[in-house]
Design an enzyme around this catalytic site. Sequence first.
Site, PDB file in Angstrom:
ATOM      1  N   SER A 181       0.797  -1.226   0.000  1.00  0.00           N
ATOM      2  CA  SER A 181       0.000   0.000   0.000  1.00  0.00           C
ATOM      3  C   SER A 181       0.827   1.272   0.000  1.00  0.00           C
ATOM      4  O   SER A 181       0.354   2.315  -0.428  1.00  0.00           O
ATOM      5  CB  SER A 181      -0.935   0.001   1.204  1.00  0.00           C
ATOM      6  OG  SER A 181      -0.188  -0.048   2.398  1.00  0.00           O
ATOM      7  N   HIS A 209      -5.775  -4.046  -1.810  1.00  0.00           N
ATOM      8  CA  HIS A 209      -5.556  -2.948  -2.756  1.00  0.00           C
ATOM      9  C   HIS A 209      -5.614  -3.415  -4.210  1.00  0.00           C
ATOM     10  O   HIS A 209      -5.126  -2.709  -5.102  1.00  0.00           O
ATOM     11  CB  HIS A 209      -4.206  -2.264  -2.499  1.00  0.00           C
ATOM     12  CG  HIS A 209      -4.240  -1.308  -1.357  1.00  0.00           C
ATOM     13  ND1 HIS A 209      -4.869  -0.085  -1.424  1.00  0.00           N
ATOM     14  CD2 HIS A 209      -3.744  -1.407  -0.106  1.00  0.00           C
ATOM     15  CE1 HIS A 209      -4.740   0.542  -0.270  1.00  0.00           C
ATOM     16  NE2 HIS A 209      -4.068  -0.235   0.552  1.00  0.00           N
ATOM     17  N   LYS A 240     -12.474  -0.757   0.271  1.00  0.00           N
ATOM     18  CA  LYS A 240     -11.694   0.006  -0.710  1.00  0.00           C
ATOM     19  C   LYS A 240     -12.461   0.055  -2.041  1.00  0.00           C
ATOM     20  O   LYS A 240     -13.480   0.711  -2.098  1.00  0.00           O
ATOM     21  CB  LYS A 240     -10.282  -0.579  -0.811  1.00  0.00           C
ATOM     22  CG  LYS A 240      -9.521  -0.290   0.491  1.00  0.00           C
ATOM     23  CD  LYS A 240      -8.114  -0.808   0.529  1.00  0.00           C
ATOM     24  CE  LYS A 240      -7.431  -0.289   1.785  1.00  0.00           C
ATOM     25  NZ  LYS A 240      -6.796  -1.337   2.595  1.00  0.00           N
TER      26      LYS A 240
HETATM   27  C1  PLP Z   1      -6.762  -1.665   4.030  1.00  0.00           C
HETATM   28  C2  PLP Z   1      -6.134  -2.968   4.268  1.00  0.00           C
HETATM   29  C3  PLP Z   1      -6.597  -3.817   5.286  1.00  0.00           C
HETATM   30  C4  PLP Z   1      -7.659  -3.394   6.250  1.00  0.00           C
HETATM   31  O1  PLP Z   1      -8.921  -3.365   5.645  1.00  0.00           O
HETATM   32  P1  PLP Z   1     -10.200  -3.060   6.539  1.00  0.00           P
HETATM   33  O2  PLP Z   1     -11.298  -3.808   5.888  1.00  0.00           O
HETATM   34  O3  PLP Z   1     -10.380  -1.583   6.519  1.00  0.00           O
HETATM   35  O4  PLP Z   1      -9.913  -3.566   7.917  1.00  0.00           O
HETATM   36  C5  PLP Z   1      -6.016  -5.051   5.405  1.00  0.00           C
HETATM   37  N1  PLP Z   1      -4.997  -5.444   4.595  1.00  0.00           N
HETATM   38  C6  PLP Z   1      -4.532  -4.635   3.624  1.00  0.00           C
HETATM   39  C7  PLP Z   1      -3.414  -5.119   2.743  1.00  0.00           C
HETATM   40  C8  PLP Z   1      -5.083  -3.373   3.433  1.00  0.00           C
HETATM   41  O5  PLP Z   1      -4.593  -2.590   2.482  1.00  0.00           O
END
Ligand code: PLP
Length: 396
Positions: A181, A209, A240
């Site tokens: 990320s 992502h 996301k």
């Molecule tokens: C954003 C993200 C998470 C967390 O996601 P949520 O559903 O907001 O808890 C977990 N792993 C990765 C790789 C992320 O980018």
Amino acid sequence: MMNFSNELRDELDEIEAAGLTKRERLLTSPQGAHITTVQGPALNFCANNYLGLANHPEVVAAAHEGLDGMGFGTASVRFICGTHTQHRELEKEIAEFLGTEDAILFPSAFDANGALFEVLLGNEDAVISDSLNHASIIDGVRLSKAKRFRYENRNMAELEQCLKDAQGSRRILVVTDGVFSMDGYIAPLAEITALAEQYGAAVAVDDSHATGILGSHGAGTPAHAGLSDRVDIVTGTLGKALGGASGGFVASTGEVVELLKQRGRPYLFSNAVAPSLVAGARTALRLAREGDDLRERLTKNAEHFRSRMTEAGFDLLPGSHPIVAVMFPGEDGARQASAIAEDMLKLGVYVIAFSFPVVPQGRARIRVQLSAAHSEADVDACVDAFIASRDRVAHR
Ligand SMILES: *Cc1c(COP(=O)(O)O)cnc(C)c1O
């Protein structure tokens, strides 16, 4: 009576003195390419709203229907009385989307990773993790009793050494983010799955992502690499590209999913995803699957941004993902990055600077995230603000 608030104040002062205080900006509009903050309107380049579904009219309408039809809350965890038919429908749709046997919903992807390792791995087992994996993987791995190995980000020689060192374990699981990320780098799944096969390991990919973004129909990094059948477990988020509300999942074999339903603590002991969110996410998933046009626009925006920024002399991490790291290396980088990001907001462009400890010392950056919701003019405005703020900050 709590008597340690003063000590906490000292700790907060240290965070402030180190320039590491995170301040939340207050928005007064829905998430989107154009937002309003309490300071005024802004173009938003720091949301995970890759496909622009966070406030998409069809997603909002579906969430309204979920709310009107199934109420505000489930007032229960899933296994007691919190499972609606639509929870199972969404799980099946996620599994079908990713080409797995089944899937299980969690309150978040953070919770999905919190459950996964503890349930699948005991003290006879080994887990091998990329050094830049998401915090939720790190925490999830900590909860398991498995032996832990870590390889430097995408370093396949180190991964191989870890696999050798882990031999003799009952189960070996390699886990990686599909896309990292802070860098926008895509995990080398071809090499990872080949090594895993050679050394008898399973592979888990956290595709938070990438789901909805990469690969055929947006099925993520395994699909992007043509390796969907070689990845054993996919975790992901509904927070996301898939509408951006909340909820996470694990998609895998029927056995993995069933055991997580029996033993996954965040599943057993935390509330079911709310009805409106499940309904909205189902529509978001459909739009993402059918959203080749959205992905095309997203790719175009990322290419356009990368090419104009490079032309303007900015130092970008290479790649093609809509996460673009604009680097400000060296000792003064953290100050520069944060001064430029602050200044850009005055010009109506919202981006965020990241510095240590979120990224390594000396590797400060402004992370830009493109969206299908941005127009080409929006992207140009962002680049123009970068150029103007770089000059303004340099001449202070
Ligand atoms: C954003 C993200 C998470 C967390 O996601 P949520 O559903 O907001 O808890 C977990 N792993 C990765 C790789 C992320 O980018």
